[in-house]
Design a protein around this motif. Structure first.
Motif, short mmCIF file in Angstrom:
data_model
loop_
_atom_site.label_atom_id
_atom_site.label_comp_id
_atom_site.label_asym_id
_atom_site.label_seq_id
_atom_site.Cartn_x
_atom_site.Cartn_y
_atom_site.Cartn_z
N TYR A 21 0.83 -1.20 0.00
CA TYR A 21 0.00 0.00 0.00
C TYR A 21 0.87 1.26 0.00
O TYR A 21 0.65 2.18 -0.80
CB TYR A 21 -0.94 0.02 1.21
CG TYR A 21 -1.48 1.40 1.45
CD1 TYR A 21 -2.47 1.93 0.64
CD2 TYR A 21 -0.94 2.21 2.45
CE1 TYR A 21 -2.92 3.23 0.81
CE2 TYR A 21 -1.39 3.51 2.64
CZ TYR A 21 -2.37 4.01 1.81
OH TYR A 21 -2.80 5.29 1.98
N THR A 30 -2.96 4.33 -7.72
CA THR A 30 -4.23 4.12 -7.03
C THR A 30 -4.76 2.71 -7.24
O THR A 30 -5.25 2.08 -6.30
CB THR A 30 -5.26 5.16 -7.52
OG1 THR A 30 -4.75 6.46 -7.24
CG2 THR A 30 -6.60 4.99 -6.84
N VAL A 34 -5.43 0.42 -3.83
CA VAL A 34 -6.77 0.04 -3.38
C VAL A 34 -6.90 -1.47 -3.18
O VAL A 34 -7.72 -1.92 -2.38
CB VAL A 34 -7.86 0.61 -4.32
CG1 VAL A 34 -8.00 -0.23 -5.58
CG2 VAL A 34 -9.19 0.75 -3.60
N THR A 35 -6.05 -2.26 -3.84
CA THR A 35 -6.12 -3.72 -3.67
C THR A 35 -5.64 -4.16 -2.29
O THR A 35 -5.84 -5.32 -1.92
CB THR A 35 -5.27 -4.46 -4.73
OG1 THR A 35 -3.88 -4.17 -4.53
CG2 THR A 35 -5.70 -4.10 -6.14
N PHE A 37 -6.84 -3.08 0.49
CA PHE A 37 -7.94 -2.90 1.44
C PHE A 37 -9.00 -3.99 1.33
O PHE A 37 -9.26 -4.50 0.24
CB PHE A 37 -8.62 -1.54 1.20
CG PHE A 37 -7.76 -0.36 1.56
CD1 PHE A 37 -7.79 0.17 2.84
CD2 PHE A 37 -6.91 0.21 0.63
CE1 PHE A 37 -6.99 1.24 3.18
CE2 PHE A 37 -6.11 1.29 0.95
CZ PHE A 37 -6.14 1.81 2.24
N THR A 38 -9.65 -4.29 2.47
CA THR A 38 -10.82 -5.16 2.45
C THR A 38 -11.95 -4.43 1.75
O THR A 38 -11.94 -3.18 1.65
CB THR A 38 -11.27 -5.53 3.89
OG1 THR A 38 -11.67 -4.34 4.58
CG2 THR A 38 -10.17 -6.23 4.67
N GLY A 39 -12.95 -5.15 1.29
CA GLY A 39 -14.08 -4.53 0.60
C GLY A 39 -14.86 -3.56 1.46
O GLY A 39 -15.45 -2.60 0.96
N ASP A 40 -14.85 -3.77 2.78
CA ASP A 40 -15.60 -2.90 3.69
C ASP A 40 -14.68 -2.01 4.52
O ASP A 40 -15.05 -1.52 5.57
CB ASP A 40 -16.49 -3.74 4.61
CG ASP A 40 -15.69 -4.71 5.48
OD1 ASP A 40 -14.48 -4.91 5.23
OD2 ASP A 40 -16.29 -5.27 6.41
N GLY A 52 -15.49 1.67 2.19
CA GLY A 52 -15.59 0.83 1.00
C GLY A 52 -14.55 1.20 -0.04
O GLY A 52 -14.02 2.30 -0.06
N THR A 53 -14.27 0.25 -0.93
CA THR A 53 -13.18 0.46 -1.87
C THR A 53 -13.44 1.58 -2.88
O THR A 53 -12.51 2.27 -3.27
CB THR A 53 -12.84 -0.86 -2.62
OG1 THR A 53 -14.03 -1.42 -3.15
CG2 THR A 53 -12.15 -1.86 -1.71
N ILE A 56 -12.63 4.76 -1.07
CA ILE A 56 -11.19 4.81 -0.82
C ILE A 56 -10.43 5.10 -2.12
O ILE A 56 -9.48 5.89 -2.13
CB ILE A 56 -10.71 3.51 -0.15
CG1 ILE A 56 -11.27 3.45 1.29
CG2 ILE A 56 -9.19 3.40 -0.15
CD1 ILE A 56 -11.09 2.11 1.99
N GLU A 57 -10.88 4.52 -3.21
CA GLU A 57 -10.23 4.78 -4.50
C GLU A 57 -10.35 6.25 -4.88
O GLU A 57 -9.38 6.86 -5.35
CB GLU A 57 -10.84 3.89 -5.58
CG GLU A 57 -10.06 3.90 -6.86
CD GLU A 57 -10.47 2.78 -7.82
OE1 GLU A 57 -9.73 2.58 -8.79
OE2 GLU A 57 -11.51 2.13 -7.59
#
Length: 119
Positions: A21, A30, A34-35, A37-40, A52-53, A56-57
């Protein structure tokens, strides 16, 4: 006795997902950042919460273009197997010109579940 006090670790002792990260974020990549992170996942930055992704993105994309700066990792700490702190020194064209930021990570399933960026 477990006191939950952070202890200093070497930067190469950070989990791979945090290193991935940080490298991607510093490179303004970016899509890779973003990969991590967890989906939530949630990110707290500048008094705002991004959940959420997708959010965050958008935050990563905006933060990459807001200012021009250099960033140096100055300290790394671990509280337990899920909590890490990476302190960075930034210099750039933002108000004040220099700042120390603490990136506080909470991990879940080898991904970032929560990131709080604080002074």
């Amino acid at each position: 006795m477990h006191d939950n006090q952070p202890r200093t670790i070497t930067p190469d002792a950070l989990p791979e997902v945090i290193t991935r990260y940080l490298k991607a974020h510093h490179a303004h990549d970016t899509a890779t950042a973003v990969t991590a992170f967890t989906g939530d996942a949630t990110v707290l930055d500048d008094g705002n919460t991004y959940r959420g992704t997708a959010a965050i993105e958008r935050w990563l994309g905006r933060s990459a273009t807001e200012s021009t700066y250099t960033i140096h990792l100055t300290d790394t700490q671990q509280t337990d197997t899920a909590h890490y702190i990476a302190t960075h020194h930034l210099e750039g064209n933002f108000p004040g010109g220099t700042i120390e930021l603490r990136y506080q990570f909470t991990l879940r399933d080898d991904l970032i579940e929560h990131l709080a960026i604080e002074l």
